[in-house]
Scaffold this active site. Structure first.
Site, PDB file in Angstrom:
ATOM      1  N   ASP A 197     -17.370  -8.077  -1.714  1.00  0.00           N
ATOM      2  CA  ASP A 197     -18.750  -7.631  -1.847  1.00  0.00           C
ATOM      3  C   ASP A 197     -19.681  -8.784  -2.222  1.00  0.00           C
ATOM      4  O   ASP A 197     -20.396  -8.723  -3.209  1.00  0.00           O
ATOM      5  CB  ASP A 197     -18.772  -6.538  -2.933  1.00  0.00           C
ATOM      6  CG  ASP A 197     -20.142  -5.898  -3.095  1.00  0.00           C
ATOM      7  OD1 ASP A 197     -20.847  -5.765  -2.092  1.00  0.00           O
ATOM      8  OD2 ASP A 197     -20.491  -5.542  -4.243  1.00  0.00           O
ATOM      9  N   GLU A 443      -8.889  -7.060  -7.633  1.00  0.00           N
ATOM     10  CA  GLU A 443      -8.741  -5.782  -6.943  1.00  0.00           C
ATOM     11  C   GLU A 443      -7.939  -5.868  -5.644  1.00  0.00           C
ATOM     12  O   GLU A 443      -8.401  -5.422  -4.588  1.00  0.00           O
ATOM     13  CB  GLU A 443     -10.117  -5.161  -6.678  1.00  0.00           C
ATOM     14  CG  GLU A 443     -10.878  -4.837  -7.942  1.00  0.00           C
ATOM     15  CD  GLU A 443     -12.169  -4.057  -7.691  1.00  0.00           C
ATOM     16  OE1 GLU A 443     -12.571  -3.909  -6.528  1.00  0.00           O
ATOM     17  OE2 GLU A 443     -12.766  -3.596  -8.679  1.00  0.00           O
ATOM     18  N   TYR A 496     -16.000   2.175 -12.329  1.00  0.00           N
ATOM     19  CA  TYR A 496     -17.429   2.487 -12.132  1.00  0.00           C
ATOM     20  C   TYR A 496     -17.638   3.993 -12.257  1.00  0.00           C
ATOM     21  O   TYR A 496     -18.096   4.638 -11.315  1.00  0.00           O
ATOM     22  CB  TYR A 496     -17.878   1.951 -10.769  1.00  0.00           C
ATOM     23  CG  TYR A 496     -17.986   0.445 -10.758  1.00  0.00           C
ATOM     24  CD1 TYR A 496     -19.154  -0.174 -11.160  1.00  0.00           C
ATOM     25  CD2 TYR A 496     -16.908  -0.352 -10.389  1.00  0.00           C
ATOM     26  CE1 TYR A 496     -19.270  -1.555 -11.191  1.00  0.00           C
ATOM     27  CE2 TYR A 496     -17.005  -1.737 -10.420  1.00  0.00           C
ATOM     28  CZ  TYR A 496     -18.184  -2.329 -10.823  1.00  0.00           C
ATOM     29  OH  TYR A 496     -18.302  -3.699 -10.855  1.00  0.00           O
ATOM     30  N   GLU A 532     -14.932  -5.120 -15.395  1.00  0.00           N
ATOM     31  CA  GLU A 532     -16.166  -4.784 -14.678  1.00  0.00           C
ATOM     32  C   GLU A 532     -16.576  -3.372 -15.027  1.00  0.00           C
ATOM     33  O   GLU A 532     -15.720  -2.487 -15.153  1.00  0.00           O
ATOM     34  CB  GLU A 532     -15.987  -4.822 -13.143  1.00  0.00           C
ATOM     35  CG  GLU A 532     -15.903  -6.178 -12.532  1.00  0.00           C
ATOM     36  CD  GLU A 532     -15.753  -6.150 -11.011  1.00  0.00           C
ATOM     37  OE1 GLU A 532     -16.232  -5.188 -10.374  1.00  0.00           O
ATOM     38  OE2 GLU A 532     -15.148  -7.094 -10.491  1.00  0.00           O
TER      39      GLU A 532
HETATM   40  C1  GCB Z   1     -15.999  -4.274  -7.688  1.00  0.00           C
HETATM   41  C2  GCB Z   1     -15.788  -5.646  -7.183  1.00  0.00           C
HETATM   42  C3  GCB Z   1     -17.064  -6.449  -7.097  1.00  0.00           C
HETATM   43  C4  GCB Z   1     -18.181  -5.576  -6.538  1.00  0.00           C
HETATM   44  C5  GCB Z   1     -18.400  -4.411  -7.495  1.00  0.00           C
HETATM   45  C6  GCB Z   1     -19.477  -3.454  -6.973  1.00  0.00           C
HETATM   46  O1  GCB Z   1     -15.105  -3.601  -8.117  1.00  0.00           O
HETATM   47  O2  GCB Z   1     -14.815  -6.342  -7.904  1.00  0.00           O
HETATM   48  O3  GCB Z   1     -16.844  -7.567  -6.284  1.00  0.00           O
HETATM   49  O4  GCB Z   1     -19.357  -6.286  -6.330  1.00  0.00           O
HETATM   50  O5  GCB Z   1     -17.215  -3.693  -7.622  1.00  0.00           O
HETATM   51  O6  GCB Z   1     -20.620  -3.590  -7.368  1.00  0.00           O
HETATM   52  O7  GCB Z   1     -19.156  -2.627  -6.140  1.00  0.00           O
END
Ligand code: GCB
Length: 626
Positions: A197, A443, A496, A532
Site C-alpha cells: 500500500d 503482513e 484496524y 499498526e
Molecule cells: C496495513 C499495512 C500498511 C497499510 C495499512 C493501511 O496493514 O501494513 O502498509 O498502509 O495497513 O492503511 O491499510
C-alpha cells in the site's frame, strides 16, 4: 512479451559494509544534482540494451531530460507516461575526477557508492560495466579503480540503468499482467500488480558518491557493546583487505574529544574497556540520551617501500538489549515503544532523500514525544539512521519483505533472495545503537503452510548473522492460524478494528483489541507491540458525532485503542506505533483518495488534531504520568 529485465537476473550483486565517511585517508565526492535521463519507451523496454546506450553519451542516443538525483523520477515531469512508467530508465552524469585519483600509481582505490536505486540497477563507467544490483532501499558499491586508472583522463561518464519491474521473487513481490483483449486494451498494454500500500516510486533515491581508500584498507568493522557494573565494553572485529601484514590501533573518544580507551598494535578481534561509560539511552529515557563515542581505527601496512595508512571513525553507543516474556529491556530497564510507522515519502521528490524533509520529520517526532519508529516497509537511508543514533530514536529495522502473499513467493528462490537482503541490511546497520530489533517482513501470508519453513529459516539465519538483537516480523494473521510468530522474539501485530472491519463501529474496538492481545499472549507468552492501528482522515473534515474520515473519528479510534493499551501495558504490551506518521502516496484505487490518509500529519507535515492527542499521551508516557 518480455520487458527486458530477465537478462540480468542471476548476475551477482555487490554490496558493502561501511558507511562512506571522510577521514585523513579517505576522500569523498558527491555526484548529486542534475543527471541526463531517458526512459526506454520501446515496446519491450530493451532498446537501450540493444543499442548499447551506455556506450556513448546518452544525449546522442535520443532525447534526454534533466533529472535530479536523488529523487524518484515519477512526480518530476508533466508526462503521465513517466509517472506510471514500468521498465528501464537511463541516467547519466559526466564527472570530473581529481587528478591525483586517476594515476595508476595513486596507491588508492576509487569506489562508486549508490545509496539506493529502485529496483534493478546496472552501472557503467565509460561504457564498461562495473555493477549490477537487485533491490531498492539498500546501498551497493563498485570498485572502479581499474576503469579509471587504466584510462586516465579528467572526465568520466557514469551511466546507471534502473528498472522498477517486480516479479513474484523480488522484495517486495509483484507481477506484470498483459491485457490481450484488443477490444478493451491498446496493443502492448500491461500493468504491474502489487500487494503493498505505497506508490512504487522509482529512480535513484539516495546519494551517489565516489570515495577513495588506500589500496590496503579497512573493509569492515563490527562492534558489539556491553557493560558490567561500571565498566563499559566495546567488542570489535576488523577486516582488512589486500594485505595480511598490517597493524591496528584503536582509540575511543568521548564527546569532549578525550581518549577514554585505546589499543596500540592490537589484534583484529578484541575488546576495549572503559570505566564509568556514558550509556546510549533512548530519547526521553535519560537526561543525556544518545551518548555517542567515536571509535577511530587506524590501520598501517607496508608493502616493500610503499606504506599504506587507513583511518575510519565509527560512532559507537554503548547499550544492550534484552527481551523477557513480558518486557523489552534497554540497558536493563523496561522500554515502552511510543512511536510511529513512517514512509520515505513526500511531495514531488517521492522517495528521494531530502535533508529538509528529514530534519522536519525528526523535529516533529521529538515535538510529538515519540521515542521510536519502524522503518515500514523497507530500510531507510543511512542518513536517517545516523540521526536516529544521534537523537536517540529507537528503530525497528524492517526489510522490504512486504506484500508476500502468493505461495510462489515462499519458494527457495524467494527465500534465497530474502536471506541476501537481510544480510545486506544487517551488514549495513549492525553497528547502530538505535537499531534494537530486525523485522524480516510485514503482513506476509503467514497462515500458509509454506510460511513455517520460510520464516523458520529466515529468522534463524538473521539471528545467526546478529545474535545480539531480537528478530520479529509484523503479522495481521489470526493467532490460531499463523505459522511464523512462533519463531519471533516479540509479537508485532497490526489491526484496524472499526475501520476495515465493522467500519464506523467504534464500540467494538475495546472488546476486539483486548481479545486480540489475550489470544496472542496466552498462546505464545511473548511481549507484544501493536505495530499498526489507525484510520484514514481528511485534514479539515469534521463531524460530531464522529464519522469515518473525519478528524474526530481518527481521534476516537485512537482513544478506544489507548484504553486497552493502558490495561495491557501493565502486563505484556511493550509498545504502540500509530499508522501512520504522515499521509503518503499509494497506487490509484477506489479505496484511496490521493493516497493513504492515515497520517497524524498531512503529507506536507501539518498536524491533524489527532497529532495533539498523541502528543499529550506520549509526553505523559515519557514522564511516567500516564
Ligand atoms: C496495513 C499495512 C500498511 C497499510 C495499512 C493501511 O496493514 O501494513 O502498509 O498502509 O495497513 O492503511 O491499510
Amino acid at each position: 512479451m518480455a520487458i527486458g529485465w530477465q537478462f540480468w537476473l542471476g548476475l551477482l550483486g555487490c554490496s558493502f559494509a561501511l558507511t562512506p565517511r571522510e577521514s585523513p585517508s579517505r576522500e569523498l565526492k558527491e555526484l548529486n544534482g542534475l543527471w541526463s535521463f531517458r526512459a526506454d519507451q520501446s515496446a519491450n523496454r530493451n532498446q537501450g540494451f540493444e543499442e548499447g546506450w551506455y556506450k556513448r553519451p546518452l544525449r546522442e542516443t535520443g532525447p534526454v531530460i534533466d533529472m535530479p538525483v536523488p529523487a524518484s523520477y515519477n512526480d518530476i515531469s508533466q508526462d503521465h507516461k513517466l509517472r506510471d512508467f514500468i521498465g528501464w530508465v537511463w541516467y547519466e552524469k559526466e564527472v570530473w575526477m581529481p587528478k591525483h585519483w586517476t594515476s595508476p600509481n595513486a596507491g588508492m582505490r576509487i569506489v562508486l557508492h549508490v545509496g539506493s536505486a529502485n529496483y534493478y540497477s546496472v552501472v557503467w563507467v565509460n561504457g564498461a560495466e562495473v555493477a549490477f544490483h537487485e533491490g531498492g532501499h539498500l546501498p551497493f558499491e563498485a570498485d572502479i579503480t581499474k576503469v579509471i586508472q587504466n584510462s586516465p583522463s579528467h572526465q568520466y561518464r557514469i551511466t546507471i540503468a534502473v528498472n522498477n519491474t517486480l516479479t513474484p521473487y523480488t522484495l517486495p513481490p509483484g507481477t506484470i499482467q498483459y491485457m490481450t483483449d484488443t477490444k478493451r486494451y491498446p496493443p502492448g498494454y500491461f500493468v504491474q500488480l502489487t500487494q503493498f500500500d505505497f506508490f512504487n516510486y522509482a529512480g535513484i533515491h539516495r546519494p551517489v558518491l565516489l570515495y577513495t581508500t588506500p589500496n590496503v584498507y579497512i573493509d569492515d568493522l563490527t562492534v558489539v557493546t556491553d557493560f558490567q557494573d561500571d565498566v563499559g565494553i566495546v567488542n570489535y572485529k576488523i577486516s582488512v583487505q589486500e594485505s595480511a601484514h598490517y597493524s591496528l590501533s584503536l582509540k575511543l573518544y568521548d564527546q569532549n574529544g578525550q581518549v577514554v580507551a585505546s589499543i596500540t598494535d592490537g589484534p583484529p578481534v578484541g575488546q576495549l574497556k572503559l570505566r564509568k561509560p556514558a550509556l546510549w539511552w533512548p530519547y526521553l529515557m535519560h537526561e543525556q540520551p544518545a551518548y555517542l563515542y567515536n571509535l577511530e581505527v587506524c590501520m598501517k601496512s607496508k608493502n616493500g617501500s610503499i606504506s599504506y595508512e587507513d583511518i575510519y571513525t565509527l560512532p559507537v553507543g554503548i547499550r544492550k538489549v534484552q527481551v523477557t516474556k513480558t518486557q523489552f529491556l534497554i540497558n536493563g530497564k523496561p522500554f515502552y515503544f511510543h512511536g510511529v510507522n513512517k514512509h520515505e515519502d513526500s511531495d514531488i521528490r517521492g522517495k528521494g532523500l531530502d535533508w529538509s524533509v528529514i530534519i522536519k520529520d525528526f523535529n516533529l517526532l521529538r515535538w510529538l514525544g515519540a521515542n521510536s519508529f519502524r522503518t515500514s516497509h523497507y530500510p531507510y537511508a543511512e542518513e536517517i539512521m545516523d540521526l536516529c543514533d544521534k537523537y536517540g530514536i529507537v528503530v525497528i529495522d524492517e526489510c522490504p519483505g512486504v506484500g508476500i502473499k502468493d505461495p510462489l513467493s515462499f519458494g527457495n528462490k524467494s527465500l534465497a533472495h530474502h536471506l541476501t537482503v537481510m544480510e545486506e541490511l544487517v551488514r549495513r546497520d549492525k553497528n547502530r545503537p538505535s537499531v534494537v530489533m530486525w523485522s524480516v517482513a510485514n503482513e506476509p501470508a503467514s497462515g500458509l503452510p509454506e510460511a513455517n519453513h520460510y520464516f523458520k529459516t529466515l529468522i534463524s539465519s538473521t539471528k545467526a548473522m546478529d545474535p545480539t538483537r531480537p528478530v520479529t516480523f509484523v503479522t495481521d494473521t489470526s493467532y490460531d492460524s499463523d505459522k511464523a510468530v512462533q519463531y519471533t522474539d516479540v509479537i508485532c501485530v497490526n489491526s484496524y478494528f472499526s475501520w476495515y472491519h465493522d467500519s464506523g463501529h467504534l464500540e467494538v474496538i475495546q472488546l476486539q483489541l483486548n481479545d486480540q492481545f489475550e489470544n496472542w499472549y496466552n498462546k505464545f507468552q511473548k511481549p507484544i507491540i501493536q505495530s499498526e492501528y489507525g484510520a484514514d482522515t481528511i485534514a479539515g473534515l469534521h463531524s460530531d458525532p464522529p464519522v469515518m474520515f473525519s478528524e474526530e473519528y481518527q481521534k476516537a479510534v485512537m482513544q478506544e485503542y489507548f484504553m486497552v493499551f493502558d490495561e495491557r501495558r501493565k502486563d505484556y504490551l511493550i509498545g504502540e506505533l500509530i499508522w501512520n506518521f504522515a499521509d503518503f502516496l499509494t497506487a490509484q484505487s477506489t479505496k484511496r483518495v490521493d493516497g493513504n490518509k492515515k497520517g497524524i500529519f498531512t503529507r506536507q507535515r501539518q498536524p491533524k488534531s489527532s497529532a495533539l492527542i498523541l502528543r499529550d499521551r506520549y509526553w505523559k508516557l515519557a514522564n511516567g504520568t500516564k
